[in-house]
Design a protein around this motif. Structure first.
Motif, PDB file in Angstrom:
ATOM      1  N   LEU A 113    -103.682 -22.676 -13.637  1.00 39.51           N
ATOM      2  CA  LEU A 113    -103.567 -23.189 -14.907  1.00 39.51           C
ATOM      3  C   LEU A 113    -103.279 -21.752 -15.720  1.00 39.51           C
ATOM      4  O   LEU A 113    -103.873 -20.773 -15.738  1.00 39.51           O
ATOM      5  N   VAL A 114    -103.031 -21.945 -17.163  1.00 44.64           N
ATOM      6  CA  VAL A 114    -102.914 -20.811 -17.965  1.00 44.64           C
ATOM      7  C   VAL A 114    -103.006 -21.193 -19.564  1.00 44.64           C
ATOM      8  O   VAL A 114    -103.108 -22.421 -19.697  1.00 44.64           O
ATOM      9  N   ASP A 115    -103.805 -20.288 -20.192  1.00 50.81           N
ATOM     10  CA  ASP A 115    -104.167 -20.504 -21.620  1.00 50.81           C
ATOM     11  C   ASP A 115    -103.114 -19.577 -22.423  1.00 50.81           C
ATOM     12  O   ASP A 115    -102.834 -18.205 -21.993  1.00 50.81           O
ATOM     13  N   VAL A 116    -102.408 -20.213 -23.270  1.00 54.71           N
ATOM     14  CA  VAL A 116    -101.378 -19.400 -24.125  1.00 54.71           C
ATOM     15  C   VAL A 116    -101.824 -19.312 -25.728  1.00 54.71           C
ATOM     16  O   VAL A 116    -102.172 -20.392 -26.082  1.00 54.71           O
ATOM     17  N   LYS A 117    -102.150 -18.349 -26.145  1.00 53.91           N
ATOM     18  CA  LYS A 117    -102.565 -18.286 -27.491  1.00 53.91           C
ATOM     19  C   LYS A 117    -101.701 -17.403 -28.347  1.00 53.91           C
ATOM     20  O   LYS A 117    -101.090 -16.259 -27.967  1.00 53.91           O
ATOM     21  N   GLU A 118    -101.201 -17.675 -29.478  1.00 58.76           N
ATOM     22  CA  GLU A 118    -100.394 -17.022 -30.253  1.00 58.76           C
ATOM     23  C   GLU A 118    -101.084 -16.622 -31.359  1.00 58.76           C
ATOM     24  O   GLU A 118    -102.097 -17.050 -32.113  1.00 58.76           O
ATOM     25  N   GLU A 119    -101.059 -15.033 -31.384  1.00 59.12           N
ATOM     26  CA  GLU A 119    -101.915 -14.289 -32.639  1.00 59.12           C
ATOM     27  C   GLU A 119    -101.026 -13.837 -33.591  1.00 59.12           C
ATOM     28  O   GLU A 119     -99.909 -13.918 -33.275  1.00 59.12           O
ATOM     29  N   ASP A 120    -101.347 -12.889 -34.490  1.00 59.41           N
ATOM     30  CA  ASP A 120    -100.428 -12.560 -35.517  1.00 59.41           C
ATOM     31  C   ASP A 120     -99.039 -12.007 -34.902  1.00 59.41           C
ATOM     32  O   ASP A 120     -97.857 -12.777 -35.226  1.00 59.41           O
ATOM     33  N   ASN A 121     -99.166 -10.872 -34.324  1.00 56.88           N
ATOM     34  CA  ASN A 121     -97.863 -10.337 -33.516  1.00 56.88           C
ATOM     35  C   ASN A 121     -97.674 -10.411 -32.233  1.00 56.88           C
ATOM     36  O   ASN A 121     -96.969  -9.837 -31.490  1.00 56.88           O
TER      37      ASN A 121
END
Length: 152
Positions: free
Chosen positions: A50-58
């Motif tokens: 399983l993966v966690d994907v997080k979108e941060e500023d850049n």
């Protein structure tokens, strides 16, 4: 004998291949859930972490669990908005006691590929494997503005 029933014979049973049946089921499930990459029966031993994907500023930050894997056994590839993570681990143990000897071997393969929420670039990308958790930080790529094409 009733209509529609046939007598059992070894030749009729041996035509059914359970590994082939599992492969067909896996392909049907992959199609149903939108997976694009098809595997063979050999990949049934491949774990899909399983993966966690997080979108941060850049950046896009991807975290996945890879227990028991050395950093030298991990491959990470990116292209556009797609990432491929593969890892292998191999363990061997041997125990000798009075009257017997026991050897055990295990091999695990982890593989996962998926689309990211944005295009990324490998320049400035970082990856860290700590306590069995792989963290990949990928800078978002600067996309060129879309240009409109006029029809003559």
């Amino acid at each position: 004998m009733r209509h529609g029933l046939t007598r059992w014979s070894p030749s009729s049973v041996s035509a059914w291949d359970p590994v082939e049946e599992i492969s067909r089921m896996q392909n049907r499930l992959s199609e149903m859930f939108g997976e694009t990459e098809r595997g063979t029966w050999m990949e049934l031993d491949t774990l899909r972490p399983l993966v966690d994907v997080k979108e941060e500023d850049n950046d896009i930050v991807v975290k996945t669990d890879l227990p028991g894997v050395n950093k030298d056994d991990v491959d990470i590839n990116i292209k556009g908005d797609r990432i491929w993570i593969t890892a292998n681990t191999h363990r061997e143990s041997e125990e000798e006691k009075e009257g017997y000897s026991m050897k055990e071997r295990s091999f695990k393969r982890f593989a996962r590929s998926f689309s990211l929420p944005a295009n990324v670039t490998e320049e400035g990308a970082k990856a860290k494997l700590e306590d069995g958790v792989l963290t990949v930080t990928l800078p978002k790529s600067e996309l060129e503005e879309k240009q409109k094409i006029m029809i003559e």
